[in-house]
Design an enzyme around this catalytic site. Structure first.
Site, PDB file in Angstrom:
ATOM      1  N   SER A 113      27.093  14.940  61.092  1.00  0.00           N
ATOM      2  CA  SER A 113      27.374  14.843  62.522  1.00  0.00           C
ATOM      3  C   SER A 113      26.806  15.981  63.354  1.00  0.00           C
ATOM      4  O   SER A 113      26.881  17.147  62.957  1.00  0.00           O
ATOM      5  CB  SER A 113      28.884  14.786  62.730  1.00  0.00           C
ATOM      6  OG  SER A 113      29.192  14.803  64.102  1.00  0.00           O
ATOM      7  N   ASP A 119      28.025   0.318  64.318  1.00  0.00           N
ATOM      8  CA  ASP A 119      29.394   0.799  64.495  1.00  0.00           C
ATOM      9  C   ASP A 119      30.250  -0.273  65.164  1.00  0.00           C
ATOM     10  O   ASP A 119      29.991  -0.662  66.306  1.00  0.00           O
ATOM     11  CB  ASP A 119      29.330   2.058  65.373  1.00  0.00           C
ATOM     12  CG  ASP A 119      30.651   2.750  65.565  1.00  0.00           C
ATOM     13  OD1 ASP A 119      31.676   2.221  65.122  1.00  0.00           O
ATOM     14  OD2 ASP A 119      30.650   3.836  66.167  1.00  0.00           O
ATOM     15  N   HIS A 177      30.352  -0.802  60.138  1.00  0.00           N
ATOM     16  CA  HIS A 177      31.476   0.001  59.661  1.00  0.00           C
ATOM     17  C   HIS A 177      32.662  -0.134  60.603  1.00  0.00           C
ATOM     18  O   HIS A 177      32.510  -0.324  61.816  1.00  0.00           O
ATOM     19  CB  HIS A 177      31.096   1.464  59.437  1.00  0.00           C
ATOM     20  CG  HIS A 177      30.756   2.260  60.657  1.00  0.00           C
ATOM     21  ND1 HIS A 177      31.702   2.775  61.511  1.00  0.00           N
ATOM     22  CD2 HIS A 177      29.561   2.674  61.140  1.00  0.00           C
ATOM     23  CE1 HIS A 177      31.116   3.462  62.472  1.00  0.00           C
ATOM     24  NE2 HIS A 177      29.806   3.420  62.279  1.00  0.00           N
ATOM     25  N   ARG A 215      35.581   3.228  56.942  1.00  0.00           N
ATOM     26  CA  ARG A 215      35.723   4.641  57.324  1.00  0.00           C
ATOM     27  C   ARG A 215      37.202   4.989  57.452  1.00  0.00           C
ATOM     28  O   ARG A 215      37.977   4.234  58.057  1.00  0.00           O
ATOM     29  CB  ARG A 215      35.019   4.890  58.652  1.00  0.00           C
ATOM     30  CG  ARG A 215      35.365   6.241  59.283  1.00  0.00           C
ATOM     31  CD  ARG A 215      34.604   6.456  60.560  1.00  0.00           C
ATOM     32  NE  ARG A 215      35.391   7.202  61.538  1.00  0.00           N
ATOM     33  CZ  ARG A 215      34.980   7.503  62.761  1.00  0.00           C
ATOM     34  NH1 ARG A 215      33.775   7.142  63.160  1.00  0.00           N
ATOM     35  NH2 ARG A 215      35.765   8.150  63.591  1.00  0.00           N
ATOM     36  N   CYS A 260      36.681   9.355  69.174  1.00  0.00           N
ATOM     37  CA  CYS A 260      35.631   9.911  68.326  1.00  0.00           C
ATOM     38  C   CYS A 260      36.274  10.628  67.148  1.00  0.00           C
ATOM     39  O   CYS A 260      37.315  11.278  67.281  1.00  0.00           O
ATOM     40  CB  CYS A 260      34.788  10.887  69.140  1.00  0.00           C
ATOM     41  SG  CYS A 260      33.670  11.905  68.164  1.00  0.00           S
ATOM     42  N   GLY A 261      35.659  10.501  65.981  1.00  0.00           N
ATOM     43  CA  GLY A 261      36.208  11.112  64.784  1.00  0.00           C
ATOM     44  C   GLY A 261      36.349  12.610  64.851  1.00  0.00           C
ATOM     45  O   GLY A 261      37.044  13.210  64.034  1.00  0.00           O
ATOM     46  N   HIS A 262      35.698  13.249  65.836  1.00  0.00           N
ATOM     47  CA  HIS A 262      35.764  14.696  65.955  1.00  0.00           C
ATOM     48  C   HIS A 262      36.547  15.134  67.188  1.00  0.00           C
ATOM     49  O   HIS A 262      36.435  16.267  67.642  1.00  0.00           O
ATOM     50  CB  HIS A 262      34.349  15.278  65.940  1.00  0.00           C
ATOM     51  CG  HIS A 262      33.639  14.957  64.669  1.00  0.00           C
ATOM     52  ND1 HIS A 262      32.644  14.009  64.602  1.00  0.00           N
ATOM     53  CD2 HIS A 262      33.828  15.400  63.406  1.00  0.00           C
ATOM     54  CE1 HIS A 262      32.233  13.913  63.346  1.00  0.00           C
ATOM     55  NE2 HIS A 262      32.929  14.741  62.614  1.00  0.00           N
ATOM     56  N   GLY A 309      28.455   3.757  68.106  1.00  0.00           N
ATOM     57  CA  GLY A 309      29.302   3.399  69.230  1.00  0.00           C
ATOM     58  C   GLY A 309      29.428   4.535  70.227  1.00  0.00           C
ATOM     59  O   GLY A 309      29.554   4.305  71.438  1.00  0.00           O
ATOM     60  N   TRP A 310      29.411   5.785  69.747  1.00  0.00           N
ATOM     61  CA  TRP A 310      29.458   6.940  70.644  1.00  0.00           C
ATOM     62  C   TRP A 310      28.270   6.902  71.600  1.00  0.00           C
ATOM     63  O   TRP A 310      28.423   7.096  72.813  1.00  0.00           O
ATOM     64  CB  TRP A 310      29.427   8.228  69.817  1.00  0.00           C
ATOM     65  CG  TRP A 310      29.805   9.480  70.551  1.00  0.00           C
ATOM     66  CD1 TRP A 310      30.978  10.162  70.457  1.00  0.00           C
ATOM     67  CD2 TRP A 310      28.990  10.202  71.492  1.00  0.00           C
ATOM     68  NE1 TRP A 310      30.950  11.265  71.289  1.00  0.00           N
ATOM     69  CE2 TRP A 310      29.743  11.313  71.941  1.00  0.00           C
ATOM     70  CE3 TRP A 310      27.712  10.014  72.010  1.00  0.00           C
ATOM     71  CZ2 TRP A 310      29.265  12.231  72.863  1.00  0.00           C
ATOM     72  CZ3 TRP A 310      27.213  10.922  72.945  1.00  0.00           C
ATOM     73  CH2 TRP A 310      27.983  12.018  73.363  1.00  0.00           C
ATOM     74  N   SER A 338      28.353  16.947  65.801  1.00  0.00           N
ATOM     75  CA  SER A 338      29.555  17.673  66.211  1.00  0.00           C
ATOM     76  C   SER A 338      29.768  18.924  65.365  1.00  0.00           C
ATOM     77  O   SER A 338      30.536  19.808  65.747  1.00  0.00           O
ATOM     78  CB  SER A 338      30.792  16.763  66.100  1.00  0.00           C
ATOM     79  OG  SER A 338      30.744  15.728  67.050  1.00  0.00           O
TER      80      SER A 338
END
Length: 427
Positions: A312, A150, A177, A225, A188-190, A89-90, A314
Site C-alpha cells: 500500500s 475491488d 475481492h 480480504r 479504507c483499510g488504513h 475502489g479507493w 499508505s
C-alpha cells in the site's frame, strides 16, 4: 466451465476440475442451472482473464499489479510488461466514479462505478489490439491481461453484492475481492474506526460472489480480504469465530469492541479460505514477520492456499524498509505464498505527482519545461518502446483512417495522419 452444461456435468466439473480444488459451495449445481436462463450470453474477456490469471498464479512465483485509474494508465502497464491490472475502489472514489465527485474511500460512490471503469479499461485494450492487428508489425503484445477489481464490502446485503459482482464480471473482471467490514460503515483499510460484520455474514458475501460467477459460467477468482488485524469493533457477537476476540465492552452505537491483531486475522482468514481462491489480510505496515505469521496460520489449516498482499501507498516505505529490503520485499512475500501483490493507489499517485511536477516546472520555465518533458518521452520511446509520444496514432487515428478508406473504396483523400504534424515531426 462449459456454458451449456446440465446439472450433472456442472457437478462433475466442480468435483474433478483442478480449478475448483478445495473450493466449497453451499449450493447445488441444480440451483445454478435453474437460474441461468434459457440462453447463454458469454463474457469472453472475463473468461479469458480469469483463465489467464489462474494459470499465472499456478505457474509464476507471484503476479505483480498496479492500480490503474484510466484506460491509458492500464495500457502503459501492459506495454511495460505487467501481467495483471488492479482496479481500486479507493481510486474510483477519488477520481473515477459515476457521480463525478471526489470522495474518500467510504463507499459513497454509485454502485456501478467500478464496473464502468473495468469496461473503460477493456475498451482501451480492444482499441490497442485493433491498432496492433492493423499494423501487423510482429511481436504482438497480449493487451488483454487479467483485471482484478475491488468490490468493497458489497455495497449492502447479498442482493446488492450479487448485482455488483455480476456487473463486474459482465464488464470483464477476471477476479474480484470482498472485505469483511460492515457495508454501511465501510472505510479504507488504513483508516481508523473500522467495524466488521460477523464471519458468517462475510462468508455469505463470498458465496454470493461465487454464485454470481457460476450463474454467468465464468471461472472468476474470488479474493477474501479481512480487516481483522486493525479493526476496532464488530457488529455482533453471534459468530463463534469472533467470540474469542471480543473485549466484552460495547460502543455507544452498540457495536462490540475487538482484540484486533494477526491471530484474529488468521481466524477470519481460515473461516473464509474454503470459499475463496486467495486470502488477503489488510495490514498497517510492510512487515515480513507479520506476513509470515499470517501465512503460517492459514497454511497450517489450508496448506498451499494462495495469499494476496496490498503493497500500500499508505505505508511510509522509506520509514520501514531500506532500498535493498524494499527491492527484495515482494520476492520474500512470494516465498511465503503471497501470489498476488499489488500497489492499490499507483494510478492516483503517479497521476498527481507527474502532473504536479510538470505544472510546477511549467509555471517557472514555460515551454522550456514542456520541451524537457517531451525529450524524456522521446528517450522512453527509443530506449523502452514507449508509444504514447505519437498521441494521434496511439489513440487510433490511423485505425479510423483505414475504416474511412474501406467505406470510400480507397478513394478518400481526408486521411487524418497523412501530412499531419505528427507524421512530419515525430517520424
Amino acid at each position: 466451465m462449459h456454458p451449456h452444461q446440465n446439472a450433472e456435468d456442472l457437478e462433475r466439473d466442480w468435483k474433478t476440475n483442478p480449478r475448483w480444488k478445495n473450493i466449497q459451495r453451499p449450493y447445488t449445481a441444480q440451483e445454478v442451472i435453474k437460474l441461468r436462463g434459457s440462453i447463454h450470453i458469454d463474457r469472453p474477456l472475463a473468461r479469458m482473464g480469469a483463465e489467464k490469471l489462474w494459470n499465472l498464479l499456478e505457474k509464476e512465483p507471484f503476479v505483480r499489479a498496479l492500480g490503474a485509474l484510466t484506460g491509458n494508465q492500464a495500457l502503459q502497464q501492459v506495454q511495460a510488461g505487467l501481467k495483471a491490472i488492479y482496479v481500486s475502489g479507493w481510486q474510483v472514489a477519488a477520481d473515477a466514479n459515476d457521480a463525478a465527485q471526489v470522495y474518500p474511500d467510504l463507499s459513497l460512490y454509485p454502485l456501478l462505478s467500478v464496473p464502468h471503469l473495468i469496461n473503460r479499461i477493456n475498451n482501451a485494450f480492444i482499441r490497442a489490439d485493433q491498432i496492433q492487428h492493423l499494423e501487423n508489425n510482429g511481436n504482438p503484445i497480449d493487451w488483454f491481461i487479467p483485471i482484478v477489481a475491488d468490490a468493497e464490502a458489497g455495497f449492502g446485503g447479498p442482493l446488492n453484492a450479487f448485482k455488483l459482482i455480476k456487473a463486474m464480471i459482465e464488464a470483464g473482471a477476471a477476479a474480484i475481492h470482498l472485505e469483511d467490514q460492515l457495508s454501511s460503515l465501510k472505510k479504507c483499510g488504513h483508516m481508523g474506526g473500522k467495524v466488521l460484520v460477523p464471519a458468517s455474514i462475510a462468508i455469505q458475501k463470498l458465496v454470493t460472489a461465487r454464485f454470481a460467477a457460476d450463474l454467468l459460467g465464468i471461472p472468476t477468482l474470488i479474493i477474501a480480504r479481512t480487516d481483522a488485524e486493525s479493526a476496532t469493533m464488530i457488529r455482533s457477537d453471534a459468530d463463534a469465530v469472533d467470540q474469542p476476540f471480543l473485549k466484552g465492552q460495547r460502543s455507544s452505537e452498540g457495536y462490540y469492541y475487538l482484540k484486533e491483531g494477526i491471530q484474529y486475522a488468521v481466524a477470519r482468514g481460515c473461516a473464509f479460505a474454503p470459499y475463496a481462491d486467495l486470502v488477503w489480510c489488510e495490514v498497517s505496515k510492510p512487515d515480513l514477520g507479520e506476513a509470515r505469521e499470517f501465512a503460517a496460520g492459514i497454511h497450517e489449516k489450508f496448506p498451499g492456499k494462495w495469499l494476496a498482499y496490498n503493497c500500500s501507498p499508505s505505508f511510509n516505505w522509506q520509514k520501514h524498509l531500506d532500498e535493498h529490503a524494499a527491492r527484495e520485499f515482494q520476492e520474500k512475500l512470494a516465498e511465503l505464498g503471497y501470489k498476488f501483490q499489488f500497489v492499490t493507489l499507483a494510478g492516483f499517485h503517479t497521476l498527481n505527482a507527474s502532473m504536479f511536477e510538470l505544472a510546477h516546472q511549467y509555471n517557472k520555465e514555460g515551454m522550456g519545461a514542456y520541451a524537457k518533458f517531451q525529450k524524456h518521452e522521446f528517450e522512453m520511446e527509443k530506449e523502452q518502446g514507449y508509444k504514447a509520444i505519437k498521441h494521434q496514432k496511439f489513440v487510433g487515428a490511423g485505425y479510423f483512417d483505414e475504416i474511412l478508406q474501406t467505406l470510400s473504396s480507397g478513394q478518400s483523400s481526408t486521411s487524418s495522419l497523412k501530412n499531419s504534424t505528427e507524421e512530419q515531426q515525430f517520424s
